[in-house]
Design a protein around this motif. Structure first.
Motif, PDB file in Angstrom:
ATOM      1  N   PRO A 141       0.833  -1.218   0.000  1.00 53.58           N
ATOM      2  CA  PRO A 141       0.000   0.000   0.000  1.00 53.58           C
ATOM      3  C   PRO A 141       0.863   1.262   0.000  1.00 53.58           C
ATOM      4  O   PRO A 141       1.558   1.545   0.965  1.00 53.58           O
ATOM      5  CB  PRO A 141      -0.784  -0.131   1.321  1.00 53.58           C
ATOM      6  N   LEU A 142       0.831   1.996  -1.087  1.00 50.62           N
ATOM      7  CA  LEU A 142       1.554   3.266  -1.184  1.00 50.62           C
ATOM      8  C   LEU A 142       0.514   4.369  -1.319  1.00 50.62           C
ATOM      9  O   LEU A 142       0.127   4.752  -2.416  1.00 50.62           O
ATOM     10  CB  LEU A 142       2.503   3.253  -2.388  1.00 50.62           C
ATOM     11  N   VAL A 143       0.039   4.846  -0.180  1.00 50.92           N
ATOM     12  CA  VAL A 143      -1.106   5.758  -0.174  1.00 50.92           C
ATOM     13  C   VAL A 143      -0.730   7.201   0.112  1.00 50.92           C
ATOM     14  O   VAL A 143      -1.508   8.103  -0.195  1.00 50.92           O
ATOM     15  CB  VAL A 143      -2.154   5.284   0.860  1.00 50.92           C
ATOM     16  N   PHE A 144       0.432   7.434   0.701  1.00 52.87           N
ATOM     17  CA  PHE A 144       0.812   8.791   1.083  1.00 52.87           C
ATOM     18  C   PHE A 144       1.984   9.266   0.238  1.00 52.87           C
ATOM     19  O   PHE A 144       2.919   8.506  -0.037  1.00 52.87           O
ATOM     20  CB  PHE A 144       1.179   8.860   2.566  1.00 52.87           C
ATOM     21  N   GLU A 145       1.937  10.533  -0.135  1.00 57.79           N
ATOM     22  CA  GLU A 145       2.980  11.116  -0.971  1.00 57.79           C
ATOM     23  C   GLU A 145       4.122  11.631  -0.099  1.00 57.79           C
ATOM     24  O   GLU A 145       4.390  12.831  -0.036  1.00 57.79           O
ATOM     25  CB  GLU A 145       2.404  12.250  -1.827  1.00 57.79           C
ATOM     26  N   ILE A 146       4.782  10.687   0.570  1.00 62.08           N
ATOM     27  CA  ILE A 146       5.931  11.081   1.382  1.00 62.08           C
ATOM     28  C   ILE A 146       7.155  11.186   0.482  1.00 62.08           C
ATOM     29  O   ILE A 146       7.120  10.844  -0.701  1.00 62.08           O
ATOM     30  CB  ILE A 146       6.166  10.079   2.528  1.00 62.08           C
ATOM     31  N   LEU A 422       3.721   7.322   9.234  1.00 58.04           N
ATOM     32  CA  LEU A 422       3.141   8.622   8.893  1.00 58.04           C
ATOM     33  C   LEU A 422       1.640   8.622   9.149  1.00 58.04           C
ATOM     34  O   LEU A 422       1.099   9.605   9.678  1.00 58.04           O
ATOM     35  CB  LEU A 422       3.424   8.944   7.434  1.00 58.04           C
ATOM     36  N   ARG A 423       0.974   7.556   8.764  1.00 64.31           N
ATOM     37  CA  ARG A 423      -0.469   7.492   8.986  1.00 64.31           C
ATOM     38  C   ARG A 423      -0.789   7.623  10.471  1.00 64.31           C
ATOM     39  O   ARG A 423      -1.709   8.348  10.870  1.00 64.31           O
ATOM     40  CB  ARG A 423      -1.022   6.182   8.441  1.00 64.31           C
ATOM     41  N   ALA A 424      -0.023   6.915  11.310  1.00 67.54           N
ATOM     42  CA  ALA A 424      -0.239   7.005  12.757  1.00 67.54           C
ATOM     43  C   ALA A 424       0.049   8.412  13.269  1.00 67.54           C
ATOM     44  O   ALA A 424      -0.670   8.935  14.133  1.00 67.54           O
ATOM     45  CB  ALA A 424       0.641   5.981  13.471  1.00 67.54           C
ATOM     46  N   GLU A 425       1.092   9.049  12.720  1.00 68.96           N
ATOM     47  CA  GLU A 425       1.439  10.403  13.166  1.00 68.96           C
ATOM     48  C   GLU A 425       0.350  11.401  12.786  1.00 68.96           C
ATOM     49  O   GLU A 425      -0.015  12.268  13.595  1.00 68.96           O
ATOM     50  CB  GLU A 425       2.780  10.816  12.553  1.00 68.96           C
ATOM     51  N   ALA A 517      -8.673  23.589  17.339  1.00 70.30           N
ATOM     52  CA  ALA A 517      -8.173  22.230  17.087  1.00 70.30           C
ATOM     53  C   ALA A 517      -8.031  21.981  15.589  1.00 70.30           C
ATOM     54  O   ALA A 517      -7.019  21.432  15.128  1.00 70.30           O
ATOM     55  CB  ALA A 517      -9.112  21.206  17.716  1.00 70.30           C
ATOM     56  N   ALA A 518      -9.039  22.372  14.810  1.00 72.41           N
ATOM     57  CA  ALA A 518      -8.976  22.171  13.362  1.00 72.41           C
ATOM     58  C   ALA A 518      -7.829  22.965  12.746  1.00 72.41           C
ATOM     59  O   ALA A 518      -7.116  22.471  11.860  1.00 72.41           O
ATOM     60  CB  ALA A 518     -10.305  22.578  12.726  1.00 72.41           C
ATOM     61  N   GLU A 519      -7.636  24.190  13.211  1.00 71.01           N
ATOM     62  CA  GLU A 519      -6.545  25.007  12.685  1.00 71.01           C
ATOM     63  C   GLU A 519      -5.189  24.382  12.998  1.00 71.01           C
ATOM     64  O   GLU A 519      -4.284  24.377  12.160  1.00 71.01           O
ATOM     65  CB  GLU A 519      -6.627  26.416  13.275  1.00 71.01           C
ATOM     66  N   HIS A 520      -5.059  23.834  14.206  1.00 74.09           N
ATOM     67  CA  HIS A 520      -3.787  23.192  14.583  1.00 74.09           C
ATOM     68  C   HIS A 520      -3.513  21.971  13.704  1.00 74.09           C
ATOM     69  O   HIS A 520      -2.393  21.791  13.199  1.00 74.09           O
ATOM     70  CB  HIS A 520      -3.836  22.781  16.051  1.00 74.09           C
ATOM     71  N   VAL A 521      -4.532  21.142  13.503  1.00 71.11           N
ATOM     72  CA  VAL A 521      -4.354  19.952  12.661  1.00 71.11           C
ATOM     73  C   VAL A 521      -4.041  20.368  11.229  1.00 71.11           C
ATOM     74  O   VAL A 521      -3.139  19.824  10.585  1.00 71.11           O
ATOM     75  CB  VAL A 521      -5.615  19.069  12.706  1.00 71.11           C
ATOM     76  N   HIS A 522      -4.783  21.351  10.731  1.00 73.52           N
ATOM     77  CA  HIS A 522      -4.584  21.812   9.356  1.00 73.52           C
ATOM     78  C   HIS A 522      -3.170  22.329   9.152  1.00 73.52           C
ATOM     79  O   HIS A 522      -2.481  21.963   8.186  1.00 73.52           O
ATOM     80  CB  HIS A 522      -5.610  22.906   9.041  1.00 73.52           C
ATOM     81  N   ASP A 523      -2.696  23.176  10.055  1.00 71.10           N
ATOM     82  CA  ASP A 523      -1.362  23.759   9.906  1.00 71.10           C
ATOM     83  C   ASP A 523      -0.279  22.700  10.045  1.00 71.10           C
ATOM     84  O   ASP A 523       0.736  22.741   9.335  1.00 71.10           O
ATOM     85  CB  ASP A 523      -1.156  24.861  10.942  1.00 71.10           C
ATOM     86  N   THR A 524      -0.472  21.755  10.971  1.00 71.62           N
ATOM     87  CA  THR A 524       0.525  20.703  11.154  1.00 71.62           C
ATOM     88  C   THR A 524       0.586  19.800   9.931  1.00 71.62           C
ATOM     89  O   THR A 524       1.670  19.441   9.456  1.00 71.62           O
ATOM     90  CB  THR A 524       0.210  19.865  12.397  1.00 71.62           C
ATOM     91  N   ASP A 528       3.639  19.022   6.345  1.00 68.69           N
ATOM     92  CA  ASP A 528       4.154  17.749   5.843  1.00 68.69           C
ATOM     93  C   ASP A 528       3.672  17.564   4.412  1.00 68.69           C
ATOM     94  O   ASP A 528       2.524  17.875   4.085  1.00 68.69           O
ATOM     95  CB  ASP A 528       3.669  16.596   6.719  1.00 68.69           C
ATOM     96  N   GLN A 529       4.551  17.057   3.554  1.00 67.02           N
ATOM     97  CA  GLN A 529       4.198  16.894   2.142  1.00 67.02           C
ATOM     98  C   GLN A 529       2.978  16.005   1.968  1.00 67.02           C
ATOM     99  O   GLN A 529       2.047  16.330   1.223  1.00 67.02           O
ATOM    100  CB  GLN A 529       5.381  16.292   1.377  1.00 67.02           C
ATOM    101  N   ALA A 530       2.959  14.872   2.666  1.00 66.23           N
ATOM    102  CA  ALA A 530       1.832  13.947   2.521  1.00 66.23           C
ATOM    103  C   ALA A 530       0.545  14.563   3.056  1.00 66.23           C
ATOM    104  O   ALA A 530      -0.528  14.434   2.446  1.00 66.23           O
ATOM    105  CB  ALA A 530       2.141  12.640   3.243  1.00 66.23           C
ATOM    106  N   GLY A 531       0.625  15.250   4.199  1.00 64.57           N
ATOM    107  CA  GLY A 531      -0.561  15.876   4.763  1.00 64.57           C
ATOM    108  C   GLY A 531      -1.110  16.964   3.864  1.00 64.57           C
ATOM    109  O   GLY A 531      -2.333  17.110   3.715  1.00 64.57           O
ATOM    110  N   ALA A 532      -0.209  17.733   3.247  1.00 64.12           N
ATOM    111  CA  ALA A 532      -0.662  18.785   2.336  1.00 64.12           C
ATOM    112  C   ALA A 532      -1.387  18.198   1.133  1.00 64.12           C
ATOM    113  O   ALA A 532      -2.406  18.737   0.683  1.00 64.12           O
ATOM    114  CB  ALA A 532       0.541  19.619   1.878  1.00 64.12           C
TER     115      ALA A 532
END
Length: 730
Positions: A141-146, A422-425, A517-524, A528-532
């Protein structure tokens, strides 16, 4: 793996004409064998070789033998030199630098080779291990663009291609013809060489570059079925050549059967490696990875180009069996060019056992003269005819491919582990953010922070309202009672205003905590490349949903009623109007859901209704029936007492304080002990409703992660195990 034929792969340097051979690091092997045979005849009768060790090919190509190469023969034992002095000089200049032992006599070296243990590879076990590894690689499974995800996806495709296109077909049928991939620079004359070797125009040539847009495979007619049955490159469409050679369609393999091809070998004219057409470039590498032997061809004018050395270094890293041809060499610069090319080969660690030179000479009916291509044809025919040579070629190439798996498969496994981490993080960031919001909500519901501003003003106004205070001697009807008189005609009471301000304060607390909380998650995540990438994809999906809804409503109306306008015009109008909606949706995850305030209002109202129902059912029966609350006011006073329970102002003696008076009003009605229990239950119930609201906000981010795909926590372990199993059967 070990070979059935001891040291059979060493003799790969024979050529039919020294004048057209650059050099061969093992060119003297044949002379060495002649010298050994002569020595054996002088000393006595030779030992009879065991047929099983000298002719039998392994079930699947084994690893190359690791014993020392044979010693160089004495000068007197060299083959008869060529009559042409100039080619002999070139051969001396291009002699490879592979070391040869000078200490042991030829007869002493031959004995250990004959005594080497006979080890065969179980083809069934090797095939099963390859199939298992293929299954594990395909399921990765290669699901995240890390970082490195694109390279890993490409590598996974290459691994699957090598297993499907080369390893499995070769393991299943080791006796199939040896496939020689002719690869090289644009204009090197590959198609001309193929036609010359075959003796017929099977590959189209011309002035247009690149010419080969559909690769041509030439083989003997008796062996064409092997290539036609999709055993080799099973996913590639193919067609049998009919009539004269002509360029085919891109992505189509042309099969050309000719009696001029030696049996046991097939020659593949591949696309140019330096083609500006990306498909040609990818084709070239795909065929190289599916071939047993590489014949690299470059011209005197292109041998220093970067693509030439890119492909040669790829062959070196793959440890593939390799031959090198320099074509179109001007006679007056031959020695200088050949010397420089040989020096570059040696400097880059390209240990090509066979190197050939084709001079710049006129073509005869579009083909090379026999003297120019005959050494290469003899070399190919010798590879097909000699069992030891064939085994050496297959052994070296297959072992080279499998050796690369030792690092390539663990690299993919490590990337899979990084994806799981990364998924866990990402999920931990979201969960911790909303857990912190819930903790703040719990503190805000009892430290008195909400009992400020408009709430205090409404409280002070409400003290004059009789409905807010308990009454003696009579039970006040609930909200369903029929209230008449001046108060009813006057409109909303002060109690209702206080209730509204309290609800507004609670809603603001919940929404502000969810926003933070949403702003913190969004900014964090954006950091990260995968999160973005995840956030961008989710925002785009939501924008598409909004656009689809607008288009639907523009055609059918908000309630699904069909309109009478032109659907196409409505669609264009909706597309124009969607720009602002798209922009708004892009940042949707940086704040709470738009409907959170409404859901919070409903949750608080449901909580108050629950308290009212408990009071009406008698679950909150007062100690004395002589004192009772209006059921509408009960939940309001309980809420005030609960919000100020741990407030700093709760210790004040001011009887009119908003932090103390609600509790004082409730104590005579319920008693101190029961009131403490009531407040605890009420707070737990309200906190549970707040927790559900925040969990719904958290789910938005969890859904973004889940939408990318599932991560198998043990996929990396399975990859490691599959690679270990493959090494065990080798």
């Amino acid at each position: 793996m070990t070979s059935d034929v001891a040291e059979s792969g060493a003799d790969q340097g024979e050529s039919g004409n020294d004048g057209d051979v650059m050099a061969a690091s093992n060119h003297s092997a044949a002379a060495t064998q002649d010298a050994q045979d002569s020595s054996a005849q002088d000393d006595g009768p030779p030992q009879s070789p065991e047929p099983s060790q000298s002719q039998e090919a392994p079930a699947s190509p084994p690893e190359p033998a690791t014993s020392e190469p044979a010693a160089d023969p004495e000068p007197s034992a060299d083959p008869e030199p060529s009559a042409d002095p100039e080619p002999s000089e070139d051969a001396a200049q291009l002699e490879a630098t592979e070391p040869h032992s000078q200490d042991a006599a030829p007869s002493e070296q031959a004995a250990p080779a004959a005594a080497q243990p006979h080890v065969r590879v179980d083809a069934r076990l090797l095939e099963a291990a390859l199939l298992n590894l293929r299954k594990r690689i395909a399921a990765v499974p290669l699901v995240f663009e890390i970082s490195g995800a694109a390279a890993v996806k490409t590598e996974r495709t290459k691994l699957l291609s090598q297993i499907d296109d080369y390893l499995l077909p070769r393991v299943r049928r080791s006796a199939a013809p040896v496939l020689v991939a002719l690869v090289g620079s644009t204009g090197a004359g590959k198609s001309t060489l193929v036609n010359s070797i075959v003796g017929a125009h099977v590959s189209a040539t011309g002035v247009r570059r690149p010419t080969t847009n559909s690769p041509v495979l030439a083989c003997h007619p008796d062996e064409i079925d092997w290539f036609a049955e999709n055993n080799f490159l099973p996913t590639l469409p193919r067609v049998r050549q009919e009539g004269l050679a002509r360029p085919g369609r891109d992505g189509l393999l042309v099969l050309a059967a000719s009696e001029g091809m030696p049996r046991g070998i097939a020659l593949l004219d591949t696309p140019d490696i330096d083609s500006v057409v990306q498909a040609h470039h990818e084709f070239a590498y795909q065929f190289l990875d599916a071939s047993d032997l590489w014949l690299f061809m470059t011209s005197a004018s292109r041998y220093a180009d970067a693509p030439v050395w890119e492909i040669l270094q790829h062959a070196r890293d793959r440890k593939a069996s390799l031959g090198v041809v320099m074509s179109r060499v001007p006679q007056q610069y031959r020695a200088e060019l050949v010397k420089h090319f040989t020096a570059m080969l040696d400097a880059n660690g390209i240990e090509a056992a066979d190197r050939f030179v084709i001079p710049e000479i006129p073509l005869i009916d579009g083909m090379l003269p026999p003297d120019a291509y005959q050494p290469i044809r003899d070399w190919l025919a010798d590879t097909a005819a000699r069992a030891d040579r064939r085994v050496a070629v297959l052994t070296q190439t297959m072992s080279g491919v499998l050796d690369t798996f030792k690092t390539r498969v663990p690299a993919i496994a490590a990337h899979v582990e990084a994806q799981v981490v990364l998924r866990a993080e990402l999920r931990d960031v979201a969960e911790l953010a909303f857990q912190g919001a819930f903790a703040e909500a719990g503190a805000g519901l009892q430290n008195g922070t909400l009992l400020r501003g408009e709430v205090i003003a409404r409280w002070e106004d409400g003290l004059a309202d009789v409905d807010l205070r308990p009454r003696r001697g009579v039970k006040v009807p609930g909200r369903g009672g029929n209230k008449k008189g001046k108060r009813a005609r006057r409109g909303p009471s002060r109690t209702a205003a206080l209730n509204s301000s309290l609800r507004s304060a609670l809603e603001s607390l919940i929404v502000s905590l969810a926003d933070r909380a949403a702003e913190h998650v969004h900014d964090t995540w954006r950091g990260d490349q995968a999160g973005a990438v995840l956030l961008a994809a989710a925002a785009a999906e939501r924008a598409r949903d909004v656009r689809a809804k607008q288009v639907f409503e523009s055609v059918f109306g908000p309630g699904g009623q069909s309109g009478h306008g032109d659907p196409a015009a409505a669609d264009l109008a909706a597309a124009d109007a969607i720009t602002a909606a798209d922009a708004a949706q892009t940042a949707v995850f940086s704040r709470s859901s738009p409907d959170l305030a409404l859901r919070a209002t409903r949750a608080i109202g449901a909580w108050q209704d629950h308290l009212t129902r408990l009071a009406e059912a008698g679950d909150l029966s007062p100690v004395s029936r002589r004192i009772s609350f209006d059921t509408d006011a009960l939940s309001l006073v309980v809420l005030l007492a609960m919000l100020g329970e741990d407030a700093p102002g709760a210790a004040t003696t001011d009887p009119a304080s908003i932090y103390t008076e609600p509790r004082q009003m409730l104590t005579p009605v319920f008693g101190a002990a029961m009131l403490t229990e009531i407040l605890a239950k009420a707070r737990a119930d309200l906190l549970e409703r707040v927790r559900l609201l925040l969990d719904e906000e958290l789910i938005r981010f969890v859904e973004v992660i889940d939408a990318a795909g599932s991560c198998d926590d043990v996929a990396a372990i399975r990859l490691y195990q599959a690679e270990f199993s493959l090494e065990a059967v080798r």
